[in-house]
Enzyme design. Structure first.
Site, PDB file in Angstrom:
ATOM      1  N   TYR A  26     -14.635  -4.491  11.049  1.00  0.00           N
ATOM      2  CA  TYR A  26     -13.885  -3.248  11.262  1.00  0.00           C
ATOM      3  C   TYR A  26     -12.562  -3.550  11.956  1.00  0.00           C
ATOM      4  O   TYR A  26     -12.189  -2.934  12.951  1.00  0.00           O
ATOM      5  CB  TYR A  26     -14.710  -2.254  12.086  1.00  0.00           C
ATOM      6  CG  TYR A  26     -14.309  -0.802  11.875  1.00  0.00           C
ATOM      7  CD1 TYR A  26     -14.500  -0.179  10.646  1.00  0.00           C
ATOM      8  CD2 TYR A  26     -13.743  -0.068  12.908  1.00  0.00           C
ATOM      9  CE1 TYR A  26     -14.143   1.137  10.454  1.00  0.00           C
ATOM     10  CE2 TYR A  26     -13.374   1.258  12.731  1.00  0.00           C
ATOM     11  CZ  TYR A  26     -13.572   1.857  11.498  1.00  0.00           C
ATOM     12  OH  TYR A  26     -13.207   3.175  11.299  1.00  0.00           O
ATOM     13  N   GLN A  29      -8.060  -4.611   8.059  1.00  0.00           N
ATOM     14  CA  GLN A  29      -8.363  -4.032   6.750  1.00  0.00           C
ATOM     15  C   GLN A  29      -9.649  -3.213   6.779  1.00  0.00           C
ATOM     16  O   GLN A  29      -9.750  -2.168   6.135  1.00  0.00           O
ATOM     17  CB  GLN A  29      -8.474  -5.132   5.697  1.00  0.00           C
ATOM     18  CG  GLN A  29      -7.154  -5.772   5.305  1.00  0.00           C
ATOM     19  CD  GLN A  29      -6.258  -4.847   4.490  1.00  0.00           C
ATOM     20  OE1 GLN A  29      -6.717  -3.951   3.784  1.00  0.00           O
ATOM     21  NE2 GLN A  29      -4.959  -5.053   4.616  1.00  0.00           N
ATOM     22  N   THR A  84     -11.563 -17.564   8.288  1.00  0.00           N
ATOM     23  CA  THR A  84     -12.222 -18.718   8.886  1.00  0.00           C
ATOM     24  C   THR A  84     -13.658 -18.424   9.310  1.00  0.00           C
ATOM     25  O   THR A  84     -14.433 -19.358   9.534  1.00  0.00           O
ATOM     26  CB  THR A  84     -11.427 -19.208  10.107  1.00  0.00           C
ATOM     27  OG1 THR A  84     -11.160 -18.097  10.969  1.00  0.00           O
ATOM     28  CG2 THR A  84     -10.113 -19.838   9.675  1.00  0.00           C
ATOM     29  N   GLN A  86     -15.666 -16.258   7.461  1.00  0.00           N
ATOM     30  CA  GLN A  86     -16.421 -15.744   6.321  1.00  0.00           C
ATOM     31  C   GLN A  86     -17.533 -16.671   5.857  1.00  0.00           C
ATOM     32  O   GLN A  86     -18.645 -16.215   5.542  1.00  0.00           O
ATOM     33  CB  GLN A  86     -15.469 -15.434   5.160  1.00  0.00           C
ATOM     34  CG  GLN A  86     -14.614 -14.210   5.400  1.00  0.00           C
ATOM     35  CD  GLN A  86     -13.756 -13.837   4.198  1.00  0.00           C
ATOM     36  OE1 GLN A  86     -13.957 -14.329   3.085  1.00  0.00           O
ATOM     37  NE2 GLN A  86     -12.790 -12.962   4.415  1.00  0.00           N
ATOM     38  N   HIS A 108      -9.095 -10.994   0.022  1.00  0.00           N
ATOM     39  CA  HIS A 108      -8.254 -12.186  -0.094  1.00  0.00           C
ATOM     40  C   HIS A 108      -9.136 -13.273  -0.684  1.00  0.00           C
ATOM     41  O   HIS A 108     -10.309 -13.399  -0.328  1.00  0.00           O
ATOM     42  CB  HIS A 108      -7.729 -12.592   1.283  1.00  0.00           C
ATOM     43  CG  HIS A 108      -6.855 -13.819   1.294  1.00  0.00           C
ATOM     44  ND1 HIS A 108      -5.946 -14.090   0.291  1.00  0.00           N
ATOM     45  CD2 HIS A 108      -6.765 -14.845   2.179  1.00  0.00           C
ATOM     46  CE1 HIS A 108      -5.314 -15.227   0.576  1.00  0.00           C
ATOM     47  NE2 HIS A 108      -5.797 -15.704   1.709  1.00  0.00           N
ATOM     48  N   ASP A 191      -0.276 -15.293  -2.152  1.00  0.00           N
ATOM     49  CA  ASP A 191      -0.370 -14.592  -0.874  1.00  0.00           C
ATOM     50  C   ASP A 191      -0.057 -15.531   0.279  1.00  0.00           C
ATOM     51  O   ASP A 191       0.730 -15.199   1.176  1.00  0.00           O
ATOM     52  CB  ASP A 191      -1.768 -13.999  -0.708  1.00  0.00           C
ATOM     53  CG  ASP A 191      -1.883 -13.123   0.533  1.00  0.00           C
ATOM     54  OD1 ASP A 191      -1.289 -12.039   0.547  1.00  0.00           O
ATOM     55  OD2 ASP A 191      -2.562 -13.532   1.489  1.00  0.00           O
ATOM     56  N   GLU A 195       3.308 -15.208   2.722  1.00  0.00           N
ATOM     57  CA  GLU A 195       3.185 -15.078   4.171  1.00  0.00           C
ATOM     58  C   GLU A 195       3.930 -16.195   4.900  1.00  0.00           C
ATOM     59  O   GLU A 195       4.658 -15.947   5.863  1.00  0.00           O
ATOM     60  CB  GLU A 195       1.705 -15.118   4.566  1.00  0.00           C
ATOM     61  CG  GLU A 195       0.903 -13.909   4.124  1.00  0.00           C
ATOM     62  CD  GLU A 195      -0.587 -14.110   4.291  1.00  0.00           C
ATOM     63  OE1 GLU A 195      -1.320 -13.108   4.162  1.00  0.00           O
ATOM     64  OE2 GLU A 195      -1.024 -15.248   4.533  1.00  0.00           O
ATOM     65  N   GLU A 231      17.842  -4.077  13.514  1.00  0.00           N
ATOM     66  CA  GLU A 231      18.437  -3.659  12.245  1.00  0.00           C
ATOM     67  C   GLU A 231      17.709  -4.224  11.027  1.00  0.00           C
ATOM     68  O   GLU A 231      17.941  -3.765   9.908  1.00  0.00           O
ATOM     69  CB  GLU A 231      19.918  -4.054  12.193  1.00  0.00           C
ATOM     70  CG  GLU A 231      20.808  -3.210  13.088  1.00  0.00           C
ATOM     71  CD  GLU A 231      22.282  -3.350  12.748  1.00  0.00           C
ATOM     72  OE1 GLU A 231      22.633  -3.199  11.561  1.00  0.00           O
ATOM     73  OE2 GLU A 231      23.073  -3.630  13.665  1.00  0.00           O
ATOM     74  N   SER A 252      28.334  -1.811   4.243  1.00  0.00           N
ATOM     75  CA  SER A 252      29.785  -1.887   4.054  1.00  0.00           C
ATOM     76  C   SER A 252      30.150  -3.007   3.085  1.00  0.00           C
ATOM     77  O   SER A 252      29.365  -3.946   2.856  1.00  0.00           O
ATOM     78  CB  SER A 252      30.474  -2.150   5.395  1.00  0.00           C
ATOM     79  OG  SER A 252      30.177  -3.467   5.849  1.00  0.00           O
TER      80      SER A 252
END
Length: 343
Positions: A26, A29, A84, A86, A108, A191, A195, A231, A252
């Site tokens: 939890y 994601q 790492t 899983q 992923h 992916d 990243e 910015e 500009s």
């Protein structure tokens, strides 16, 4: 060839009708997937080892259970713990409780791509990978929209894997924006590259180097922060809405000319050569091996680099300036705070 995008009309929610979904984790994601699926009418159970995060899931109106009971009862199991962790979680708590016909899902492809998890025969394997952090997956869903995603099917033992995976994507709101079909290999490699070379590694190092260059030249740190950090969002928002052409249309002529003549000097051929090496190390498993070994050693290098990043001058200057701009909804990371609590 134009890629095919899949939308709500292409995903039948009935493919998951009456099925139980277990969300393992939890965090960033996990909290978004679980809440969005619940709001879409699905039967969701959350598994979370962290007591604070588990309590947050319950406060969000979600059922929680221990991992063995949740996996045994589920038709769909989405693993959303860190890459790492899983393999260990899968081998110790998920695999022993699985049965044929279940759909094992990922956001992923890392552990499938690098053969760290090898599901048994009779198990469907799919992926829905949102192209945005969890807090956006949740907030955009609540606003009636969705974050685009990639989806893939690695194994289709039941003949229903693709339909169920698309229905899952619809359940979290991704098909509102569009989902693109891919493979675990393609998703993982692109992916990781995005990243490391651009989104996280590239942008943060570009900003930090710009900040340090201005400060070293004697300019005020606060001014340097506004120019290269604050910015950045304004520029990215313009590109997000209308591409680089809209950004150049909006700034500009001086800024646009500087873009053309100075940008390639900073991000030149040497950068592309470095990017190609980064991609090669992702493709051949060098990065995966390094990251896995780092975690097995207790993450000393990772922790040292994280601490250095948190203590950099740009972070201290920025935190002070953001406090004076409450309309930005500034956040401060608290050590040990569950990601689900940061929204």
């Amino acid at each position: 060839m134009t890629a095919k995008m899949y939308y709500d009309a292409d995903a039948d929610p009935k493919a998951l009708a009456g099925q139980k979904i277990a969300i393992i984790g939890y965090g960033s994601q996990g909290h978004a997937h679980a809440q969005n699926l619940h709001d879409s009418g699905y039967d969701v159970t959350v598994v979370e080892a962290n007591p604070k995060a588990r309590a947050i899931a319950q406060e969000h109106g979600l059922k929680t259970a221990d991992i063995a009971d949740a996996v045994k009862a589920a038709d769909v199991i989405m693993i959303l713990v860190p890459d790492t962790l899983q393999k260990k979680v899968y081998e110790t708590s998920i695999e022993p409780n699985m049965h044929k016909g279940q759909l094992l899902m990922f956001a992923h492809g890392f552990n499938i791509r690098y053969d760290r998890i090898k599901p048994a025969e009779g198990i469907d394997v799919g992926m829905v990978a949102p192209k945005g952090p969890g807090h956006l997956v949740r907030s955009v869903f609540e606003q009636g929209g969705g974050v685009p995603a990639l989806f893939a099917v690695e194994k289709d033992a039941t003949g229903t894997a693709r339909a169920r995976t698309l229905a899952y994507a619809r359940g979290i709101g991704a098909t509102r924006a569009g989902v693109l079909e891919t493979t675990f290999k393609e998703e993982t490699e692109t992916d990781l590259f995005g990243e490391q070379a651009v989104l996280c590694g590239g942008v943060t190092n570009l900003i930090r180097n710009g900040f340090e260059t201005l400060v070293a030249a004697g300019y005020q740190p606060e001014l340097a922060y506004f120019e290269v950090m604050h910015e950045m969002k304004l520029i990215v928002d313009l590109m997000y809405r209308g591409g680089m052409n809209f950004m150049r249309f909006s700034v500009s002529d001086t800024a646009e000319y500087g873009d053309y003549v100075s940008g390639p000097r900073v991000i030149g051929p040497q950068v592309r050569e470095a990017m190609q090496q980064v991609l090669k190390e992702i493709q051949d498993g060098t990065f995966a091996d390094r990251w896995i070994a780092e975690n097995e050693a207790g993450s000393p290098e990772f922790k040292k680099m994280r601490e250095a990043g948190r203590d950099h001058q740009i972070e201290k200057v920025g935190a002070s300036l953001r406090k004076a701009m409450p309309f930005l909804n500034p956040v401060e990371i608290v050590e040990g705070q569950p990601q689900a609590a940061a929204d």
